[in-house]
Design a protein around this motif. Structure first.
Motif, PDB file in Angstrom:
ATOM      1  N   PRO A 272       0.679  -1.725  -0.135  1.00  0.00           N
ATOM      2  CA  PRO A 272      -0.069  -0.096  -0.006  1.00  0.00           C
ATOM      3  C   PRO A 272       0.913   1.366   0.022  1.00  0.00           C
ATOM      4  CG  PRO A 272      -0.062  -1.408   1.949  1.00  0.00           C
ATOM      5  CD  PRO A 272       1.037  -2.094   1.175  1.00  0.00           C
ATOM      6  N   ASN A 273       1.911   1.328   0.888  1.00  0.00           N
ATOM      7  CA  ASN A 273       2.612   2.218   0.505  1.00  0.00           C
ATOM      8  C   ASN A 273       4.624   2.486   0.411  1.00  0.00           C
ATOM      9  OD1 ASN A 273       3.603   0.395   2.694  1.00  0.00           O
ATOM     10  ND2 ASN A 273       4.049   1.562   4.761  1.00  0.00           N
ATOM     11  N   ALA A 274       4.246   1.807  -0.774  1.00  0.00           N
ATOM     12  CA  ALA A 274       6.439   1.377  -1.153  1.00  0.00           C
ATOM     13  C   ALA A 274       5.732   1.111  -2.052  1.00  0.00           C
ATOM     14  CB  ALA A 274       6.602   0.552   0.032  1.00  0.00           C
ATOM     15  N   SER A 275       6.170   1.567  -3.410  1.00  0.00           N
ATOM     16  CA  SER A 275       6.604   1.124  -5.003  1.00  0.00           C
ATOM     17  C   SER A 275       7.652  -0.554  -5.405  1.00  0.00           C
ATOM     18  CB  SER A 275       6.641   1.823  -5.852  1.00  0.00           C
ATOM     19  OG  SER A 275       7.733   2.606  -6.162  1.00  0.00           O
ATOM     20  N   THR A 276       8.555  -0.461  -4.605  1.00  0.00           N
ATOM     21  CA  THR A 276       9.398  -1.199  -4.255  1.00  0.00           C
ATOM     22  C   THR A 276       9.785  -2.026  -2.609  1.00  0.00           C
ATOM     23  OG1 THR A 276      11.516   0.435  -3.200  1.00  0.00           O
ATOM     24  CG2 THR A 276      10.917  -0.058  -5.489  1.00  0.00           C
ATOM     25  N   VAL A 277       9.891  -3.253  -2.378  1.00  0.00           N
ATOM     26  CA  VAL A 277      10.363  -3.538  -1.833  1.00  0.00           C
ATOM     27  C   VAL A 277      12.090  -4.238  -1.884  1.00  0.00           C
ATOM     28  CG1 VAL A 277       8.261  -5.128  -0.840  1.00  0.00           C
ATOM     29  CG2 VAL A 277      10.040  -6.075  -2.352  1.00  0.00           C
ATOM     30  N   PRO A 278      12.618  -3.815  -0.624  1.00  0.00           N
ATOM     31  CA  PRO A 278      14.153  -4.389  -1.180  1.00  0.00           C
ATOM     32  C   PRO A 278      14.462  -6.054  -0.957  1.00  0.00           C
ATOM     33  CG  PRO A 278      13.303  -3.532   1.515  1.00  0.00           C
ATOM     34  CD  PRO A 278      12.373  -3.682   0.622  1.00  0.00           C
TER      35      PRO A 278
END
Ligand code: NAG
Ligand code: NAG
Ligand code: NAG
Ligand code: NAG
Ligand code: NAG
Ligand code: NAG
Ligand code: NAG
Ligand code: NAG
Ligand code: NAG
Ligand code: NAG
Length: 339
Positions: A272-278
């Motif tokens: 919901p709050n980010a366009s990428t994941v590390p």
């Protein structure tokens, strides 16, 4: 030989593995260069030929960025993917185009090492990472990190570093590696990268007396010049002419632990709050998996790979090595170091 001379030789042996200069070149995301700032000692064609026909090669599969799979979008090509990491090490003889040679310049020994990844998804590495275009921060272990024999022997057939370094050390390295950002890139370097300072790594990196840095550089996947396809060389380290014993450098590189640490930002549509994941990975492999003899020749409390590798290359059993041969070995290594 007097005792004092022997002590000096043993001291030199201690630091021997750290005493080499950098090779003529090392490079990320490019095979041997056609043109090079210095002059190449042999042609780049010859380097590429030997990289592709190595003396020893090992590969193992891993699940890339598995830590992030759960958060990736439904159409992710990365989830459940298997990549293969391959390490090649070659040693070859060629006339040397240069002056810094130990023997006849028409037959010098050289060592070259490459890493490549292969994956089954279509397209370049950016596509294989779900279209990531941000930083791909990647480093390998400094070539002269000299790890203990017991740690090195613990590497298995797969890419896990855990049997060798221990879970706590692996977690510490991963947790203390900064997450890259689109704005600032990798943010690696400085005291973050000194594995030997991490208490959790006391039993491995902490035992290498000369290790003072471990991190390299970061790369952007959005950068055309850094783009690779499946099977391309993504790291190469080519030596200068090998001084002293011709096989010493090869045996060291082939037997030591290869380590890759990388982090990236993977696109996702599910957060919901980010366009990428590390995503993060730490991989280990040895090109030559032969168990080395765990013998602390210089009696300083720890057997390092640099200490025993030539011995095992030249003899089949440790028991057969008498002290005279050991002195000969030390002298040989010192000749390599000083030569
Ligand atoms: C590594 O060696 C294998 C043969 O064992 C070869 O097929 C491959 O192309 C080599 N990789 C690189 C990057 O040269
Ligand atoms: C590696 O292979 C080359 C042939 O390509 C050979 O000349 C060389 O002696 C080998 N080196 C070692 C250390 O086995
Ligand atoms: C040998 O080195 C010289 C410069 O020192 C360079 O001009 C020449 O192209 C090199 N030859 C090869 C085959 O690399
Ligand atoms: C590359 O190889 C040279 C020896 O040829 C070595 O001194 C250097 O440390 C290596 N670099 C890395 C990053 O492994
Ligand atoms: C290797 O030996 C050191 C002590 O010398 C120890 O702390 C470490 O846990 C050992 N590692 C392995 C994998 O056996
Ligand atoms: C792309 O990579 C090359 C080589 O690593 C570097 O010189 C260049 O500055 C990079 N360009 C950008 C826009 O990051
Ligand atoms: C990777 O492949 C995609 C699809 O072919 C292309 O759009 C993109 O430009 C490529 N990336 C680079 C940096 O070459
Ligand atoms: C997004 O929100 C979740 C909780 O809903 C939180 O755990 C996570 O840290 C947030 N991520 C960012 C990049 O702010
Ligand atoms: C692997 O290492 C062992 C021990 O150092 C050595 O005897 C053997 O020749 C090496 N094999 C290759 C293919 O380099
Ligand atoms: C290098 O050392 C090994 C192991 O001691 C030995 O077998 C080999 O003959 C040496 N090679 C040269 C060229 O001195």
């Amino acid at each position: 030989m007097e005792i004092s001379t022997l002590s000096i030789l043993l001291l030199a042996l201690d630091s021997g593995v750290h005493a080499f200069d950098e090779g003529p070149f090392q490079g990320w995301f490019e095979p041997a260069p056609e043109t090079y700032a210095g002059s190449l000692p042999v042609t780049s064609d010859l380097i590429v030929y030997h990289d592709q026909n190595p003396n020893v090669s090992r590969s193992a599969t891993f699940k890339p960025f598995e830590n992030a799979w759960a958060e990736l979008g439904p159409d992710s090509v990365l989830r459940n993917a298997e990549w293969t990491w391959r390490v090649n090490v070659s040693q070859f003889y060629a006339p040397c185009n240069g002056s810094d040679v130990a023997g006849p310049s028409d037959r010098q020994a050289f060592v070259s090492q490459t890493y490549d990844f292969s994956w089954s998804a279509e397209g370049n590495i950016s596509e294989a990472l779900d279209g990531a275009t941000g930083p791909l921060c990647i480093t390998q272990l400094n070539g002269w990190a000299d790890l203990p024999v017991n740690v090195t022997n613990a590497i298995t057939e797969d890419t896990s570093c855990v049997p060798a370094l221990g879970q706590a050390c692996v977690d510490a390295i991963l947790n203390r590696t900064p997450t890259p950002s689109l704005e600032e890139g990798c943010k690696w370097g400085g005291s973050n990268g000194v594995f030997s300072n991490m208490p959790e790594c006391r039993g491995s990196f902490g035992l290498d007396p000369a290790l003072s840095e471990t991190f390299g550089v970061g790369f952007s996947l959005g950068n055309m010049t850094n783009q690779i396809n499946s099977g391309d060389t993504f790291w190469v380290n080519m030596s200068g002419p090998v001084l002293g014993n011709e096989t010493w450098l090869y045996e060291t590189v082939a037997n030591q632990i290869q380590l890759l640490l990388f982090r990236t930002l993977l696109p996702t549509s599910t957060q919901p709050n980010a366009s990428t994941v590390p995503g993060m990975e730490l991989l280990c492999l040895r090109a030559n998996n032969t168990k080395l003899p765990n013998v602390d020749f210089n009696k300083d409390g720890v057997a390092l790979v640099g200490e025993v590798v030539l011995l095992s290359a030249g003899t089949s059993t440790v028991a057969g090595v008498d002290s005279l041969m050991y002195l000969g070995l030390v002298a040989l290594i010192v000749a390599v170091v000083l030569g």
